[in-house]
Write a protein that holds these residues in place. Sequence first.
Motif, PDB file in Angstrom:
ATOM      1  N   UNK A 179      35.853  37.296  45.866  1.00  0.00           N
ATOM      2  CA  UNK A 179      34.895  36.246  45.542  1.00  0.00           C
ATOM      3  C   UNK A 179      35.514  35.332  44.487  1.00  0.00           C
ATOM      4  N   UNK A 180      35.495  34.036  44.758  1.00  0.00           N
ATOM      5  CA  UNK A 180      36.071  33.098  43.809  1.00  0.00           C
ATOM      6  C   UNK A 180      35.264  33.038  42.524  1.00  0.00           C
ATOM      7  N   UNK A 181      35.975  32.929  41.404  1.00  0.00           N
ATOM      8  CA  UNK A 181      35.384  32.812  40.081  1.00  0.00           C
ATOM      9  C   UNK A 181      35.600  31.389  39.563  1.00  0.00           C
ATOM     10  N   UNK A 182      34.825  31.004  38.560  1.00  0.00           N
ATOM     11  CA  UNK A 182      34.929  29.684  37.945  1.00  0.00           C
ATOM     12  C   UNK A 182      35.249  29.843  36.468  1.00  0.00           C
ATOM     13  N   UNK A 183      36.221  29.061  35.984  1.00  0.00           N
ATOM     14  CA  UNK A 183      36.471  28.965  34.546  1.00  0.00           C
ATOM     15  C   UNK A 183      36.270  27.519  34.131  1.00  0.00           C
ATOM     16  N   UNK A 184      35.764  27.317  32.922  1.00  0.00           N
ATOM     17  CA  UNK A 184      35.459  25.976  32.439  1.00  0.00           C
ATOM     18  C   UNK A 184      35.736  25.891  30.950  1.00  0.00           C
ATOM     19  N   UNK A 185      36.036  24.682  30.482  1.00  0.00           N
ATOM     20  CA  UNK A 185      36.259  24.436  29.059  1.00  0.00           C
ATOM     21  C   UNK A 185      34.977  23.924  28.424  1.00  0.00           C
ATOM     22  N   UNK A 186      34.519  24.580  27.370  1.00  0.00           N
ATOM     23  CA  UNK A 186      33.362  24.135  26.599  1.00  0.00           C
ATOM     24  C   UNK A 186      33.842  23.440  25.341  1.00  0.00           C
ATOM     25  N   UNK A 187      34.140  22.158  25.460  1.00  0.00           N
ATOM     26  CA  UNK A 187      34.764  21.404  24.369  1.00  0.00           C
ATOM     27  C   UNK A 187      33.900  21.368  23.106  1.00  0.00           C
ATOM     28  N   UNK A 188      32.624  21.154  23.245  1.00  0.00           N
ATOM     29  CA  UNK A 188      31.758  21.010  22.079  1.00  0.00           C
ATOM     30  C   UNK A 188      31.519  22.326  21.355  1.00  0.00           C
ATOM     31  N   UNK A 189      31.790  23.456  22.021  1.00  0.00           N
ATOM     32  CA  UNK A 189      31.502  24.769  21.436  1.00  0.00           C
ATOM     33  C   UNK A 189      32.739  25.614  21.203  1.00  0.00           C
ATOM     34  N   UNK A 190      33.939  25.070  21.459  1.00  0.00           N
ATOM     35  CA  UNK A 190      35.186  25.809  21.255  1.00  0.00           C
ATOM     36  C   UNK A 190      35.221  27.118  22.045  1.00  0.00           C
ATOM     37  N   UNK A 191      34.868  27.025  23.336  1.00  0.00           N
ATOM     38  CA  UNK A 191      34.859  28.230  24.159  1.00  0.00           C
ATOM     39  C   UNK A 191      35.429  27.921  25.536  1.00  0.00           C
ATOM     40  N   UNK A 192      35.885  28.987  26.200  1.00  0.00           N
ATOM     41  CA  UNK A 192      36.114  28.990  27.640  1.00  0.00           C
ATOM     42  C   UNK A 192      35.007  29.819  28.270  1.00  0.00           C
ATOM     43  N   UNK A 193      34.529  29.366  29.420  1.00  0.00           N
ATOM     44  CA  UNK A 193      33.470  30.066  30.139  1.00  0.00           C
ATOM     45  C   UNK A 193      34.033  30.622  31.434  1.00  0.00           C
ATOM     46  N   UNK A 194      33.845  31.923  31.643  1.00  0.00           N
ATOM     47  CA  UNK A 194      34.306  32.584  32.866  1.00  0.00           C
ATOM     48  C   UNK A 194      33.093  33.085  33.627  1.00  0.00           C
ATOM     49  N   UNK A 195      32.848  32.493  34.822  1.00  0.00           N
ATOM     50  CA  UNK A 195      31.736  32.886  35.670  1.00  0.00           C
ATOM     51  C   UNK A 195      32.278  33.732  36.827  1.00  0.00           C
ATOM     52  N   UNK A 196      32.026  35.047  36.844  1.00  0.00           N
ATOM     53  CA  UNK A 196      32.538  35.892  37.933  1.00  0.00           C
ATOM     54  C   UNK A 196      31.766  35.680  39.225  1.00  0.00           C
ATOM     55  N   UNK A 197      32.495  35.541  40.319  1.00  0.00           N
ATOM     56  CA  UNK A 197      31.854  35.385  41.615  1.00  0.00           C
ATOM     57  C   UNK A 197      31.218  36.676  42.088  1.00  0.00           C
ATOM     58  N   UNK A 198      30.107  36.544  42.823  1.00  0.00           N
ATOM     59  CA  UNK A 198      29.402  37.699  43.351  1.00  0.00           C
ATOM     60  C   UNK A 198      28.954  37.421  44.776  1.00  0.00           C
ATOM     61  N   UNK A 199      28.582  38.474  45.478  1.00  0.00           N
ATOM     62  CA  UNK A 199      28.253  38.342  46.898  1.00  0.00           C
ATOM     63  C   UNK A 199      26.931  37.628  47.122  1.00  0.00           C
ATOM     64  N   UNK A 200      25.904  38.008  46.395  1.00  0.00           N
ATOM     65  CA  UNK A 200      24.569  37.499  46.692  1.00  0.00           C
ATOM     66  C   UNK A 200      24.156  36.353  45.773  1.00  0.00           C
TER      67      UNK A 200
END
Length: 412
Positions: A179-200
Motif C-alpha cells: 500500500x502506497x504511503x504519503x510523506x509531506x513537509x509541514x513547513x509552518x510546524x517544522x515537521x515531516x508527516x508520514x501517512x501509512x497506507x492501509x487497505x480499507x
Amino acid sequence: MRRTGLTLLALLVAFGARGDTFKKHKKWLQVGPNPSAIVALDLNEDGLPEIVTADIGTMGDPRQEKPANDELCLLVATGDLTYEDHPRLRTGFAPYAIVTANIDALKAPDLVVASFLATGNNDVALFRNMGDNLFEPSYLSAPDALLTYERTRDADDEPVFTVPGVTSVAVRDFNHDRYNDVVATGWASDVLLYFPGQANTKFGEPVILDAKGGPRDIKIADFDGDQEADLVVTLYSAHEVGLWRGDGKGAFEPAARFGSRGRLPTKVQVADFNGDKKLDLAVSHCYSDDSVVLFFGDGGFSFAVSQEILLGEAREVLEHEIRDLLVRDLNADGKIDLAVACYGSSQVLVLINESEPGAMRQTFRTESYKYEDARPRALCAADFNQDGAIDLGVALWRANAVSLLLGEPEKP
C-alpha cells in the motif's frame, strides 16, 4: 553536520541568451488564478498527457472564511495540442504542490495535493482516478493539537499561516505492505508527516517527525544502496539540506544535515549528473540567491563536493527569483540538464549540460525563454505533441495560464 570538502563555482550569465532547444507554442492555455504547481500525465489512458495545475489564488489571513483559492484545474487532452477544461477539483486552501501516483489498486494514476493554508484539517487532498475523467476526493490531516506553530506572526501575535503548512508531498510504499504511503513537509510546524497506507481506510494516522528549520521540498531516493527509500528535504529557514534514512518498515532516522550554500533553499531534485552511478542533488534558492547548487554524492549520505551555479550577473542583486527547478535529459544526449522558472525576471532558463564524460565540474549552455506580462512559477515535462521530444509546461502567474515550450525532435 559541518560541511567539508571541495567546492566548485560556475558563473552563468543568462541575460540575453537565446533559446534553441525549445520553441514557444503560440497559444496559452487558461487555468485558475496563480497556478503554483503543474503536472502532466496521461490520466485517461488515451496516450495523450493531461495537464493539471494547483491554483493557489491570492493568500490572505488564515482566519478568513476563504483564505486562498482551493481548486485544481484539469485540462483534458483532445489531440493536436488542444484541451478541454474539466470541472474544477476542490482541494484544501492554497494548493501548493501536486504529484501523480497510484494510491489504489486501479491502473490509472491518481493526484495527491499539498494544501498550504488548509483549514478544517484538509492538509493533503487525494483524488482517486475512477476513469472517464472522474475523481473521488478524500483528505488527510494532522491533528492540530499535536503541532506547534514555528513561523511568522502578525502585529497581534497571531499566526500568519496555518499549521502544519504543507508545501510538498511524495508517495512510495515505504514499509513493503503493498500500500502506497504519503510523506509531506509541514513547513509552518517544522515537521515531516508520514501517512501509512492501509487497505480499507486508505491511510492511517500520521506519524510526525521532527524537522527543524522549515522543511519545504521533499524527494525520495535510495541514497545508501540498501534497497530502502530515503528522504531528502530542503530546510528553507535554516538554509540547509536534510537527509533521513528509511528502514523499510516506515520509520526514518536523521542521516545528514548540511548547509545549502545559499539562503532559502526551496527546491531539491535527485539525479546522477556526472555519470558515476551515484546519486547527486540539485538545490535551488529563492528570494535571496539566484543560484542552483549541485551536490555530488559519495554513494551514501555524504556529498563532499559541490558546485554552485550562479544565474545572475551579481551575487548581491536578486535578478531571477527561482521558483521551480526541473532536472531531466531535455535534448536526448544522455546528460542531465536543468530548467528553472524565474518569477522575478519573467524567464524560463534552460541549462543544457555540455560536460565531458566523467567530468566533476559540470558545464552548461544557458538558454532563455522570456515571457512578457507573465511570471513563470512552476514547470513540468512531457511530450505534449507526441513527436518524441521532451516539451516543457510552464505555469504562469499574472496570466493565469500554461505555456508550452516544444522540444525539437531529433533529426534523422
